[in-house]
Design a protein around this motif. Sequence first.
Motif, PDB file in Angstrom:
ATOM      1  N   VAL A 189       3.214  32.449  57.789  1.00  0.00           N
ATOM      2  CA  VAL A 189       4.625  32.288  57.413  1.00  0.00           C
ATOM      3  C   VAL A 189       5.430  33.522  57.808  1.00  0.00           C
ATOM      4  O   VAL A 189       6.548  33.409  58.338  1.00  0.00           O
ATOM      5  CB  VAL A 189       4.755  32.010  55.899  1.00  0.00           C
ATOM      6  N   ILE A 190       4.871  34.695  57.586  1.00  0.00           N
ATOM      7  CA  ILE A 190       5.583  35.938  57.936  1.00  0.00           C
ATOM      8  C   ILE A 190       5.824  36.015  59.440  1.00  0.00           C
ATOM      9  O   ILE A 190       6.954  36.241  59.904  1.00  0.00           O
ATOM     10  CB  ILE A 190       4.778  37.173  57.465  1.00  0.00           C
ATOM     11  N   ILE A 191       4.773  35.801  60.227  1.00  0.00           N
ATOM     12  CA  ILE A 191       4.907  35.925  61.688  1.00  0.00           C
ATOM     13  C   ILE A 191       5.765  34.803  62.261  1.00  0.00           C
ATOM     14  O   ILE A 191       6.623  35.041  63.126  1.00  0.00           O
ATOM     15  CB  ILE A 191       3.514  35.942  62.339  1.00  0.00           C
ATOM     16  N   ALA A 192       5.582  33.574  61.774  1.00  0.00           N
ATOM     17  CA  ALA A 192       6.371  32.446  62.279  1.00  0.00           C
ATOM     18  C   ALA A 192       7.849  32.621  61.941  1.00  0.00           C
ATOM     19  O   ALA A 192       8.722  32.272  62.752  1.00  0.00           O
ATOM     20  CB  ALA A 192       5.850  31.138  61.690  1.00  0.00           C
ATOM     21  N   THR A 193       8.132  33.168  60.769  1.00  0.00           N
ATOM     22  CA  THR A 193       9.530  33.381  60.367  1.00  0.00           C
ATOM     23  C   THR A 193      10.184  34.454  61.234  1.00  0.00           C
ATOM     24  O   THR A 193      11.332  34.297  61.669  1.00  0.00           O
ATOM     25  CB  THR A 193       9.610  33.781  58.881  1.00  0.00           C
ATOM     26  N   ILE A 194       9.462  35.526  61.504  1.00  0.00           N
ATOM     27  CA  ILE A 194       9.991  36.581  62.385  1.00  0.00           C
ATOM     28  C   ILE A 194      10.240  36.014  63.777  1.00  0.00           C
ATOM     29  O   ILE A 194      11.281  36.269  64.402  1.00  0.00           O
ATOM     30  CB  ILE A 194       9.013  37.772  62.453  1.00  0.00           C
ATOM     31  N   TYR A 195       9.285  35.220  64.270  1.00  0.00           N
ATOM     32  CA  TYR A 195       9.446  34.577  65.587  1.00  0.00           C
ATOM     33  C   TYR A 195      10.701  33.705  65.602  1.00  0.00           C
ATOM     34  O   TYR A 195      11.504  33.768  66.541  1.00  0.00           O
ATOM     35  CB  TYR A 195       8.211  33.732  65.890  1.00  0.00           C
ATOM     36  N   ALA A 196      10.872  32.881  64.568  1.00  0.00           N
ATOM     37  CA  ALA A 196      12.005  31.959  64.524  1.00  0.00           C
ATOM     38  C   ALA A 196      13.343  32.703  64.443  1.00  0.00           C
ATOM     39  O   ALA A 196      14.343  32.238  64.995  1.00  0.00           O
ATOM     40  CB  ALA A 196      11.859  31.018  63.330  1.00  0.00           C
ATOM     41  N   MET A 197      13.362  33.835  63.765  1.00  0.00           N
ATOM     42  CA  MET A 197      14.596  34.612  63.663  1.00  0.00           C
ATOM     43  C   MET A 197      15.116  35.007  65.041  1.00  0.00           C
ATOM     44  O   MET A 197      16.324  35.048  65.278  1.00  0.00           O
ATOM     45  CB  MET A 197      14.361  35.865  62.808  1.00  0.00           C
ATOM     46  N   TYR A 198      14.210  35.283  65.958  1.00  0.00           N
ATOM     47  CA  TYR A 198      14.590  35.729  67.302  1.00  0.00           C
ATOM     48  C   TYR A 198      14.735  34.583  68.297  1.00  0.00           C
ATOM     49  O   TYR A 198      15.633  34.603  69.149  1.00  0.00           O
ATOM     50  CB  TYR A 198      13.566  36.735  67.828  1.00  0.00           C
ATOM     51  N   PHE A 199      13.849  33.583  68.189  1.00  0.00           N
ATOM     52  CA  PHE A 199      13.809  32.548  69.213  1.00  0.00           C
ATOM     53  C   PHE A 199      14.389  31.202  68.780  1.00  0.00           C
ATOM     54  O   PHE A 199      14.689  30.354  69.619  1.00  0.00           O
ATOM     55  CB  PHE A 199      12.365  32.353  69.698  1.00  0.00           C
ATOM     56  N   LEU A 200      14.516  30.986  67.467  1.00  0.00           N
ATOM     57  CA  LEU A 200      15.105  29.746  66.946  1.00  0.00           C
ATOM     58  C   LEU A 200      16.192  30.075  65.920  1.00  0.00           C
ATOM     59  O   LEU A 200      16.150  29.612  64.777  1.00  0.00           O
ATOM     60  CB  LEU A 200      14.019  28.868  66.309  1.00  0.00           C
ATOM     61  N   PRO A 201      17.172  30.891  66.314  1.00  0.00           N
ATOM     62  CA  PRO A 201      18.166  31.395  65.348  1.00  0.00           C
ATOM     63  C   PRO A 201      19.084  30.315  64.783  1.00  0.00           C
ATOM     64  O   PRO A 201      19.726  30.535  63.749  1.00  0.00           O
ATOM     65  CB  PRO A 201      18.966  32.410  66.173  1.00  0.00           C
ATOM     66  N   ASN A 202      19.143  29.146  65.422  1.00  0.00           N
ATOM     67  CA  ASN A 202      20.032  28.088  64.942  1.00  0.00           C
ATOM     68  C   ASN A 202      19.465  27.316  63.754  1.00  0.00           C
ATOM     69  O   ASN A 202      20.176  26.528  63.126  1.00  0.00           O
ATOM     70  CB  ASN A 202      20.342  27.103  66.075  1.00  0.00           C
ATOM     71  N   ILE A 203      18.183  27.527  63.465  1.00  0.00           N
ATOM     72  CA  ILE A 203      17.564  26.857  62.321  1.00  0.00           C
ATOM     73  C   ILE A 203      17.699  27.750  61.093  1.00  0.00           C
ATOM     74  O   ILE A 203      17.426  28.945  61.149  1.00  0.00           O
ATOM     75  CB  ILE A 203      16.079  26.543  62.605  1.00  0.00           C
ATOM     76  N   ASP A 204      18.119  27.146  59.998  1.00  0.00           N
ATOM     77  CA  ASP A 204      18.344  27.898  58.762  1.00  0.00           C
ATOM     78  C   ASP A 204      17.102  28.685  58.348  1.00  0.00           C
ATOM     79  O   ASP A 204      15.981  28.162  58.384  1.00  0.00           O
ATOM     80  CB  ASP A 204      18.735  26.930  57.636  1.00  0.00           C
ATOM     81  N   PHE A 205      17.317  29.938  57.937  1.00  0.00           N
ATOM     82  CA  PHE A 205      16.221  30.850  57.597  1.00  0.00           C
ATOM     83  C   PHE A 205      15.339  30.286  56.476  1.00  0.00           C
ATOM     84  O   PHE A 205      14.106  30.287  56.572  1.00  0.00           O
ATOM     85  CB  PHE A 205      16.807  32.208  57.184  1.00  0.00           C
ATOM     86  N   THR A 206      15.970  29.791  55.420  1.00  0.00           N
ATOM     87  CA  THR A 206      15.206  29.235  54.291  1.00  0.00           C
ATOM     88  C   THR A 206      14.407  28.014  54.718  1.00  0.00           C
ATOM     89  O   THR A 206      13.255  27.827  54.306  1.00  0.00           O
ATOM     90  CB  THR A 206      16.151  28.850  53.137  1.00  0.00           C
ATOM     91  N   TYR A 207      15.025  27.180  55.558  1.00  0.00           N
ATOM     92  CA  TYR A 207      14.356  25.978  56.045  1.00  0.00           C
ATOM     93  C   TYR A 207      13.127  26.339  56.873  1.00  0.00           C
ATOM     94  O   TYR A 207      12.083  25.679  56.773  1.00  0.00           O
ATOM     95  CB  TYR A 207      15.335  25.157  56.880  1.00  0.00           C
ATOM     96  N   ILE A 208      13.242  27.385  57.665  1.00  0.00           N
ATOM     97  CA  ILE A 208      12.108  27.846  58.471  1.00  0.00           C
ATOM     98  C   ILE A 208      10.942  28.257  57.573  1.00  0.00           C
ATOM     99  O   ILE A 208       9.777  27.931  57.842  1.00  0.00           O
ATOM    100  CB  ILE A 208      12.528  29.033  59.372  1.00  0.00           C
ATOM    101  N   ILE A 209      11.240  28.975  56.506  1.00  0.00           N
ATOM    102  CA  ILE A 209      10.172  29.400  55.583  1.00  0.00           C
ATOM    103  C   ILE A 209       9.494  28.187  54.959  1.00  0.00           C
ATOM    104  O   ILE A 209       8.256  28.108  54.885  1.00  0.00           O
ATOM    105  CB  ILE A 209      10.737  30.325  54.488  1.00  0.00           C
TER     106      ILE A 209
END
Length: 268
Positions: A189-209
């Motif tokens: 979850v930690i690594i995937a969330t960091i990845y998404a912050m940079y590469f999938l910024p259009n997806i809501d942060f909470t939703y990604i978690i």
Amino acid sequence: MKQRIITAVIALAIFIPILIMGGFWIDFAAAALAYVGISEVYIMRKRIIVSFDFILTTLGVMALTVPITFYKGWLPSSISRLDILYIFSILLLLWTVFSKNKFNFEDAGVSIVSMAYIGTGFHYLAAIRNVNGTDFYGFKLLIFALLIVWITDSGAYFVGRAIGKHKLFPYISPNKTWEGSIGGTVIAVIIATIYAMYFLPNIDFTYIIIISIIASIAGQLGDLVESAYKRFYRVKDSGKILPGHGGILDRFDSMLIVLPLLHLFGLV
């Protein structure tokens, strides 16, 4: 270990370019993987892979794997993947009659479930990569899913070895522990969330978690599902196509569960 590393390097050398190219190449790869996967099911069950029911099941899993646009022009435009599953399910049930129960209702049930499970999983391997969007969105989303699966698996292994004491499902998979499972999920979850912050910024942060947590747990359950049917059929690996790694289902067990989830969560 050497054999596992060599196989992994060769597989990645083939798989990564296909992921990058997408399009027809990933569609073809997904269909090929689905064919091998359904063959492994039949071999585990010690059934003949040149039988009529295998041909029907193979056609069914391939039909479920390829994009629905493949049928455009020669099938009604309203047809869905559920319709395709129903058609092949009925054909398999009819074969129980014409085979005089040499292929029986239980056999049909296994074939139908296998079609849905394998065909849907590999369908979304290609569908996610080929999703329309700017800036390589489909590729980045697929890497997001793969990261969750791979990091959960590796994290669970190392955490479990270090501090694992309480068995998760000892009858199904005796080496897995609660500590490893939780640790793998936290790391993923930690690594995937960091990845998404940079590469999938259009997806809501909470939703990604939320997605990362559920996908990590689902991936582990996918692994356990495969362990359960391998134990039932008394085999160590689903196949031997990948020396040192087993079969295609051994490598894609978690992804067959996780990839369709991205569709259910509205990301595809």
